[in-house]
Scaffold this motif. Sequence first.
Motif, PDB file in Angstrom:
ATOM      1  N   ILE A 111       0.860  -1.191   0.000  1.00  0.00           N
ATOM      2  CA  ILE A 111       0.000   0.000   0.000  1.00  0.00           C
ATOM      3  C   ILE A 111       0.893   1.237   0.000  1.00  0.00           C
ATOM      4  N   MET A 112       0.603   2.158  -0.921  1.00  0.00           N
ATOM      5  CA  MET A 112       1.395   3.388  -1.005  1.00  0.00           C
ATOM      6  C   MET A 112       0.477   4.591  -0.869  1.00  0.00           C
ATOM      7  N   PHE A 113       0.836   5.529   0.005  1.00  0.00           N
ATOM      8  CA  PHE A 113       0.100   6.779   0.178  1.00  0.00           C
ATOM      9  C   PHE A 113       0.851   7.906  -0.528  1.00  0.00           C
ATOM     10  N   VAL A 114       0.101   8.778  -1.211  1.00  0.00           N
ATOM     11  CA  VAL A 114       0.725   9.968  -1.804  1.00  0.00           C
ATOM     12  C   VAL A 114      -0.011  11.207  -1.292  1.00  0.00           C
ATOM     13  N   GLY A 115       0.706  12.026  -0.531  1.00  0.00           N
ATOM     14  CA  GLY A 115       0.140  13.271  -0.008  1.00  0.00           C
ATOM     15  C   GLY A 115       0.439  14.427  -0.938  1.00  0.00           C
ATOM     16  N   GLU A 116       0.430  15.635  -0.363  1.00  0.00           N
ATOM     17  CA  GLU A 116       0.574  16.834  -1.193  1.00  0.00           C
ATOM     18  C   GLU A 116       2.031  17.303  -1.266  1.00  0.00           C
ATOM     19  N   ALA A 117       2.565  17.733  -0.141  1.00  0.00           N
ATOM     20  CA  ALA A 117       3.907  18.312  -0.133  1.00  0.00           C
ATOM     21  C   ALA A 117       4.410  18.348   1.306  1.00  0.00           C
ATOM     22  N   PRO A 118       5.719  18.334   1.482  1.00  0.00           N
ATOM     23  CA  PRO A 118       6.244  18.463   2.845  1.00  0.00           C
ATOM     24  C   PRO A 118       5.862  19.815   3.447  1.00  0.00           C
ATOM     25  N   GLY A 119       5.637  19.832   4.755  1.00  0.00           N
ATOM     26  CA  GLY A 119       5.445  21.091   5.480  1.00  0.00           C
ATOM     27  C   GLY A 119       6.721  21.430   6.233  1.00  0.00           C
ATOM     28  N   ALA A 120       6.601  22.346   7.194  1.00  0.00           N
ATOM     29  CA  ALA A 120       7.805  22.825   7.903  1.00  0.00           C
ATOM     30  C   ALA A 120       8.500  21.680   8.659  1.00  0.00           C
ATOM     31  N   ASP A 121       7.723  20.831   9.334  1.00  0.00           N
ATOM     32  CA  ASP A 121       8.344  19.745  10.113  1.00  0.00           C
ATOM     33  C   ASP A 121       9.045  18.745   9.199  1.00  0.00           C
ATOM     34  N   GLU A 122       8.374  18.417   8.099  1.00  0.00           N
ATOM     35  CA  GLU A 122       8.954  17.447   7.146  1.00  0.00           C
ATOM     36  C   GLU A 122      10.232  18.019   6.527  1.00  0.00           C
ATOM     37  N   ASP A 123      10.203  19.325   6.226  1.00  0.00           N
ATOM     38  CA  ASP A 123      11.351  20.006   5.623  1.00  0.00           C
ATOM     39  C   ASP A 123      12.547  19.967   6.578  1.00  0.00           C
ATOM     40  N   ARG A 124      12.254  20.088   7.873  1.00  0.00           N
ATOM     41  CA  ARG A 124      13.324  20.099   8.881  1.00  0.00           C
ATOM     42  C   ARG A 124      13.877  18.689   9.084  1.00  0.00           C
ATOM     43  N   ILE A 125      12.966  17.698   9.125  1.00  0.00           N
ATOM     44  CA  ILE A 125      13.384  16.341   9.502  1.00  0.00           C
ATOM     45  C   ILE A 125      13.764  15.490   8.277  1.00  0.00           C
ATOM     46  N   GLY A 126      13.152  15.791   7.121  1.00  0.00           N
ATOM     47  CA  GLY A 126      13.506  15.055   5.898  1.00  0.00           C
ATOM     48  C   GLY A 126      12.660  13.817   5.660  1.00  0.00           C
ATOM     49  N   ARG A 127      11.541  13.691   6.399  1.00  0.00           N
ATOM     50  CA  ARG A 127      10.635  12.541   6.181  1.00  0.00           C
ATOM     51  C   ARG A 127       9.214  13.055   6.016  1.00  0.00           C
ATOM     52  N   PRO A 128       8.414  12.427   5.120  1.00  0.00           N
ATOM     53  CA  PRO A 128       7.042  12.911   4.937  1.00  0.00           C
ATOM     54  C   PRO A 128       6.146  12.586   6.127  1.00  0.00           C
ATOM     55  N   PHE A 129       5.154  13.428   6.308  1.00  0.00           N
ATOM     56  CA  PHE A 129       4.095  13.212   7.307  1.00  0.00           C
ATOM     57  C   PHE A 129       4.646  12.964   8.711  1.00  0.00           C
ATOM     58  N   VAL A 130       5.447  13.923   9.196  1.00  0.00           N
ATOM     59  CA  VAL A 130       5.924  13.811  10.583  1.00  0.00           C
ATOM     60  C   VAL A 130       5.313  14.892  11.478  1.00  0.00           C
ATOM     61  N   GLY A 131       4.583  15.845  10.893  1.00  0.00           N
ATOM     62  CA  GLY A 131       3.958  16.906  11.691  1.00  0.00           C
ATOM     63  C   GLY A 131       2.591  16.456  12.201  1.00  0.00           C
ATOM     64  N   ARG A 132       1.725  17.437  12.476  1.00  0.00           N
ATOM     65  CA  ARG A 132       0.408  17.106  13.062  1.00  0.00           C
ATOM     66  C   ARG A 132      -0.408  16.234  12.113  1.00  0.00           C
ATOM     67  N   ALA A 133      -0.381  16.559  10.816  1.00  0.00           N
ATOM     68  CA  ALA A 133      -1.143  15.747   9.850  1.00  0.00           C
ATOM     69  C   ALA A 133      -0.598  14.323   9.831  1.00  0.00           C
TER      70      ALA A 133
END
Length: 287
Positions: A133-155
């Motif tokens: 199963i593969m999920f495709v979201g929209e774009a990294p936010g501030a948390d993802e940009d800082r950490i380098g992994r998708p979907f690590v912030g509140r969403a």
Amino acid sequence: MPIADETSPDASALAQLLRWYADMGVDAAIDAAAHDRFAETAAAKTAIREQIHEPRPPRPPATRQPPTAAPHKAKPVVAPLAADVVVQSAAEAAASAQNLDELRAKLLAFDGCGLKATATQLVFADGNPEAPIMFVGEAPGADEDRIGRPFVGRAGQLLDKMLAAIELDRSKVYIANIVPWRPPGNRTPTPLEAAACLPFLRRQIALVNPKILICLGKPSCHTLLPTKDSMMRLHGRWFDYDVDGFTILALAMLHPAYLLRTPAQKGLAWADLRALAKKMKTLGINF
Ligand code: URA
């Protein structure tokens, strides 16, 4: 150095202005030159359509125009050519990647998407590349940009809870985004940015080759699926997604960031999750 006079803003006024820009989402200086976003958008939409949805409609046959009295000086249209060239170079780079590591390296070397210039780093993917199963979201936010992994912030935390509700976690799914660089101020990626990154995402999907592809939210659904319906009409619907000669089942789902803003709609997301769990059972996907 210019001498300040009584009309020059003082440091605190400038700091206030900068704070206001940041609050409004303007957190990066992009370019000194103005862009024709309408031309870019038109060109990018054509590029996306040609990549996945439909061939370009045939041009009407050329007709001879009578000479006009005053010669009309046509405005040079640069953006469509630029979009074509960018998408072509992205397609060539992506196609040459034989595995996900190579694809990541190709993206790191790719300069055709302006988002790269303002993002901190590439946010390529998270989870298990062998997952069905593969999920495709929209774009990294501030948390993802800082950490380098998708979907690590509140969403991302809500996404984790949604996965847990049907006994999934990141070891059982693979997660990526339409664009792998954070758009300044978390704005939606422009069609040109999405078109430039699409060949890489399509190759990523082909290399992972999941049994089920989940498109999270409108930008993901509208970029990957042949529809422009609203999410209220789309969520819970299944599509066939064709890539590199095979067909993957794709499900449109509400984006967790939308559910954070509109908690009353969580019931709809729960229905989508149940539909996913049912399909997994039908396809014999169990862990
Ligand atoms: N974080 C991501 O990586 N993608 C989204 O779409 C939203 C948050």
